[in-house]
Design an enzyme around this catalytic site. Structure first.
Site, PDB file in Angstrom:
ATOM      1  N   GLU A  13       2.235 -62.667 107.776  1.00 38.20           N
ATOM      2  CA  GLU A  13       3.498 -62.650 106.757  1.00 38.20           C
ATOM      3  C   GLU A  13       4.815 -62.211 107.172  1.00 38.20           C
ATOM      4  O   GLU A  13       5.461 -61.147 106.951  1.00 38.20           O
ATOM      5  CB  GLU A  13       3.338 -61.599 105.416  1.00 38.20           C
ATOM      6  CG  GLU A  13       4.291 -61.938 104.325  1.00 38.20           C
ATOM      7  CD  GLU A  13       4.243 -60.919 103.228  1.00 38.20           C
ATOM      8  OE1 GLU A  13       3.311 -60.440 102.648  1.00 38.20           O
ATOM      9  OE2 GLU A  13       5.448 -60.166 102.921  1.00 38.20           O
ATOM     10  N   HIS A  15       8.649 -63.616 108.594  1.00 41.34           N
ATOM     11  CA  HIS A  15       9.534 -64.352 107.954  1.00 41.34           C
ATOM     12  C   HIS A  15      10.588 -65.216 109.178  1.00 41.34           C
ATOM     13  O   HIS A  15      10.844 -64.314 110.030  1.00 41.34           O
ATOM     14  CB  HIS A  15      10.105 -63.905 106.909  1.00 41.34           C
ATOM     15  CG  HIS A  15       9.168 -63.526 105.816  1.00 41.34           C
ATOM     16  ND1 HIS A  15       8.453 -64.220 105.152  1.00 41.34           N
ATOM     17  CD2 HIS A  15       8.900 -62.262 105.329  1.00 41.34           C
ATOM     18  CE1 HIS A  15       7.666 -63.681 104.382  1.00 41.34           C
ATOM     19  NE2 HIS A  15       8.077 -62.333 104.371  1.00 41.34           N
ATOM     20  N   HIS A 159       4.072 -64.767  97.343  1.00 45.60           N
ATOM     21  CA  HIS A 159       4.719 -63.822  98.027  1.00 45.60           C
ATOM     22  C   HIS A 159       6.010 -63.666  97.018  1.00 45.60           C
ATOM     23  O   HIS A 159       6.365 -64.406  96.116  1.00 45.60           O
ATOM     24  CB  HIS A 159       5.469 -64.387  99.230  1.00 45.60           C
ATOM     25  CG  HIS A 159       6.501 -63.507 100.141  1.00 45.60           C
ATOM     26  ND1 HIS A 159       7.746 -63.407  99.694  1.00 45.60           N
ATOM     27  CD2 HIS A 159       6.400 -62.599 100.936  1.00 45.60           C
ATOM     28  CE1 HIS A 159       8.369 -62.551 100.248  1.00 45.60           C
ATOM     29  NE2 HIS A 159       7.402 -62.133 101.128  1.00 45.60           N
ATOM     30  N   ASP A 282       5.331 -58.230 107.593  1.00 48.04           N
ATOM     31  CA  ASP A 282       6.675 -58.497 106.877  1.00 48.04           C
ATOM     32  C   ASP A 282       7.919 -58.241 107.620  1.00 48.04           C
ATOM     33  O   ASP A 282       9.023 -57.997 107.050  1.00 48.04           O
ATOM     34  CB  ASP A 282       6.755 -57.650 105.349  1.00 48.04           C
ATOM     35  CG  ASP A 282       7.241 -58.431 104.376  1.00 48.04           C
ATOM     36  OD1 ASP A 282       7.749 -59.642 104.608  1.00 48.04           O
ATOM     37  OD2 ASP A 282       7.368 -57.775 103.308  1.00 48.04           O
TER      38      ASP A 282
HETATM   39  C1  GRE Z   1      13.755 -59.413 101.141  1.00 48.43           C
HETATM   40  O1  GRE Z   1      13.384 -60.829 100.934  1.00 48.43           O
HETATM   41  O2  GRE Z   1      14.818 -59.310 100.848  1.00 48.43           O
HETATM   42  C2  GRE Z   1      12.685 -58.433 101.394  1.00 48.43           C
HETATM   43  C3  GRE Z   1      11.393 -58.872 101.338  1.00 48.43           C
HETATM   44  C4  GRE Z   1      10.526 -57.811 101.549  1.00 48.43           C
HETATM   45  C5  GRE Z   1      10.693 -56.405 102.072  1.00 48.43           C
HETATM   46  C6  GRE Z   1      12.239 -56.020 101.533  1.00 48.43           C
HETATM   47  C7  GRE Z   1      13.097 -57.083 101.458  1.00 48.43           C
HETATM   48  O3  GRE Z   1      10.944 -60.152 101.384  1.00 48.43           O
HETATM   49  O4  GRE Z   1      14.500 -56.811 101.268  1.00 48.43           O
HETATM   50 ZN    ZN Z   2       7.525 -60.927 102.988  1.00 45.49          ZN
END
Ligand code: GRE
Ligand code: ZN
Length: 319
Positions: A13, A15, A159, A282
């Site tokens: 996961e 990004h 998600h 994450d």
């Molecule tokens: C965000 O999309 O801002 C985000 C996440 C996961 C953890 C914290 C966060 O996707 O701010």
């Molecule tokens: Zn995420």
């Protein structure tokens, strides 16, 4: 350096942001703090360096929230296609990366077609983020996506995204100024995503598509902790017949993203079984070293750790 069992480490996961898509974001979704934003747009410098430093071999990359979930129907399909093609260009032939597709949920049939197109390019499935223009993704109009995922035998990763505007106002408004994260990873994201997962079970989509596979991050968005209670309450008389436990523990997989807790992980192992738990960080919302350092010390045998770190991903994502 990360002391791990003899196995690769696959984090699923992780990004990035596509520049053209990110320009369509407004309000609370429009920006992320500078360092996060820099990392979201990077593929070959800080991303790889931080993977190496923490001992992560492969990232399965996905767009950050809300991805393509809020695009209007007239542009969603063509923009999602461009977004996926650009990600494909980064990932193709790079042994450090794999990818989940973004889908144009505003046009569900086109989203199902885009899932098939991207899976044929090598994508491992797709990630959906929160409500699609205000509608929960269990709605029957989205079932073509789940039908196609089942037919292609790829998972859909559910998600979180920022809560719906009314929920933001009623549940969180008086606390977000002092605690902006309360509407995000501290609680708001969890409520939205767990609610979607429960609704999906209630919707009957798993009766129609019994091989559908769903992934939840953050150690299952609280649901493994609650599965006994939800299952028991839904089995009380006067309701439609459903086994929440069988569906949740059978069709759902969970990841460790942003939730590096031994007691929480052991609860997940006890409720869902080791084969349904996959490693994730994450990144860049959470940094890599705390994730791999945590895995080093989790009270599980090396065989089970290896399943979480990559064995289960190899099987589920055919890597
Ligand atoms: C965000 O999309 O801002 C985000 C996440 C996961 C953890 C914290 C966060 O996707 O701010
Ligand atoms: Zn995420």
């Amino acid at each position: 350096m990360f002391k791990k069992p003899h196995c690769p480490v696959i984090a699923i996961e992780e990004h990035y942001w596509d520049e053209e898509l990110a320009k369509t974001y407004t309000g609370g979704e429009a920006g992320r703090p500078g360092e996060q934003s820099k990392r979201l747009h990077d593929f070959d410098t800080v991303r790889i360096k931080e993977m190496d430093e923490a001992g992560i071999d492969i990232q399965v990359i996905s767009h950050g929230a809300p991805s393509t979930q809020k695009l209007p129907a007239d542009t969603a399909a063509t923009l999602a296609r461009r977004v996926n093609d650009r990600l494909h260009a980064v990932v193709a032939g790079n042994r450090r990366f794999a990818a989940f597709a973004a889908l144009p949920t505003a046009v569900p049939e086109a989203a199902a077609d885009e899932l098939e197109r991207t899976v044929k390019l090598g994508f491992k499935g797709a990630m959906l983020h929160g409500l699609a223009n205000g509608t929960f993704l269990d709605d029957k109009r989205f079932w073509p996506i789940y039908a196609r995922a089942e037919a292609l035998d790829v998972p859909i990763y559910l998600h979180p995204s920022l809560p719906n505007a009314d929920v933001m106002r009623i549940y969180y408004e008086d606390y977000v100024k002092d605690f902006p994260m309360v509407a995000r990873p501290a609680w708001g994201y969890t409520v939205e995503t767990a609610t979607l997962a429960i609704r999906l079970v209630l919707s009957g989509v798993f009766e129609k598509h019994p091989k559908l596979k769903i992934i939840l991050g953050h150690l299952g968005e609280t649901l493994p902790f609650l599965v006994w209670r939800i299952d028991q309450a839904l089995a009380r008389p006067g309701q439609k017949s459903i086994s929440f436990r069988d569906i949740f523990c059978g069709n759902f997989y969970i990841t460790t993203s942003g939730n590096f807790s031994n007691p929480a992980l052991l609860c997940c192992v006890m409720e869902m079984g080791i084969d349904h738990i996959l490693f994730a960080v994450d990144w860049p919302f959470v940094m890599n070293p705390p994730a791999t350092q945590w895995m080093e010390g989790v009270p599980l045998c090396d065989e089970d750790k290896a399943k979480i770190l990559s064995g289960n991903a190899k099987r589920l994502l055919r890597m």
